[in-house]
Design a protein around this motif. Sequence first.
Motif, PDB file in Angstrom:
ATOM      1  N   LEU A  10       0.819  -1.213   0.000  1.00  0.00           N
ATOM      2  CA  LEU A  10       0.000   0.000   0.000  1.00  0.00           C
ATOM      3  C   LEU A  10       0.855   1.265   0.000  1.00  0.00           C
ATOM      4  O   LEU A  10       0.510   2.251  -0.661  1.00  0.00           O
ATOM      5  N   LEU A  11       1.978   1.234   0.718  1.00  0.00           N
ATOM      6  CA  LEU A  11       2.882   2.381   0.718  1.00  0.00           C
ATOM      7  C   LEU A  11       3.466   2.598  -0.676  1.00  0.00           C
ATOM      8  O   LEU A  11       3.529   3.728  -1.165  1.00  0.00           O
ATOM      9  N   ALA A  12       3.888   1.520  -1.325  1.00  0.00           N
ATOM     10  CA  ALA A  12       4.433   1.636  -2.683  1.00  0.00           C
ATOM     11  C   ALA A  12       3.381   2.156  -3.657  1.00  0.00           C
ATOM     12  O   ALA A  12       3.678   2.984  -4.526  1.00  0.00           O
ATOM     13  N   THR A  13       2.133   1.697  -3.511  1.00  0.00           N
ATOM     14  CA  THR A  13       1.046   2.170  -4.363  1.00  0.00           C
ATOM     15  C   THR A  13       0.789   3.656  -4.148  1.00  0.00           C
ATOM     16  O   THR A  13       0.617   4.428  -5.100  1.00  0.00           O
ATOM     17  N   GLY A  16       3.618   5.673  -5.620  1.00  0.00           N
ATOM     18  CA  GLY A  16       3.482   5.668  -7.073  1.00  0.00           C
ATOM     19  C   GLY A  16       2.424   6.653  -7.541  1.00  0.00           C
ATOM     20  O   GLY A  16       2.610   7.359  -8.528  1.00  0.00           O
ATOM     21  N   GLY A  17       1.312   6.723  -6.833  1.00  0.00           N
ATOM     22  CA  GLY A  17       0.259   7.680  -7.171  1.00  0.00           C
ATOM     23  C   GLY A  17       0.704   9.112  -6.988  1.00  0.00           C
ATOM     24  O   GLY A  17       0.394   9.985  -7.810  1.00  0.00           O
ATOM     25  N   VAL A  18       1.424   9.379  -5.924  1.00  0.00           N
ATOM     26  CA  VAL A  18       1.955  10.729  -5.693  1.00  0.00           C
ATOM     27  C   VAL A  18       2.947  11.097  -6.790  1.00  0.00           C
ATOM     28  O   VAL A  18       2.916  12.212  -7.322  1.00  0.00           O
ATOM     29  N   GLY A  19       3.814  10.156  -7.137  1.00  0.00           N
ATOM     30  CA  GLY A  19       4.768  10.408  -8.221  1.00  0.00           C
ATOM     31  C   GLY A  19       4.078  10.673  -9.542  1.00  0.00           C
ATOM     32  O   GLY A  19       4.491  11.547 -10.301  1.00  0.00           O
ATOM     33  N   TRP A  20       3.011   9.930  -9.815  1.00  0.00           N
ATOM     34  CA  TRP A  20       2.246  10.131 -11.047  1.00  0.00           C
ATOM     35  C   TRP A  20       1.579  11.508 -11.055  1.00  0.00           C
ATOM     36  O   TRP A  20       1.604  12.218 -12.057  1.00  0.00           O
ATOM     37  N   ALA A  21       0.986  11.896  -9.916  1.00  0.00           N
ATOM     38  CA  ALA A  21       0.262  13.169  -9.841  1.00  0.00           C
ATOM     39  C   ALA A  21       1.191  14.365  -9.993  1.00  0.00           C
ATOM     40  O   ALA A  21       0.797  15.385 -10.554  1.00  0.00           O
TER      41      ALA A  21
END
Length: 46
Positions: A10-13, A16-21
């Motif tokens: 969940l932390l990696a997900t 990843g979402g923060v990096g994408w945003a």
Amino acid sequence: MIAGITTAILLATFLGGVGWAFSKKRKAEFDAAARLPLEDQSENTP
């Protein structure tokens, strides 16, 4: 053991979402979406 693995996934997900945003590739797309509420509504009405 399972809780630790789940937390890591969940932390990696999340990261990843923060990096994408915050990716520079997405800036133009997000800027266009941010302007949508401010555009003239008369263009969209039939």
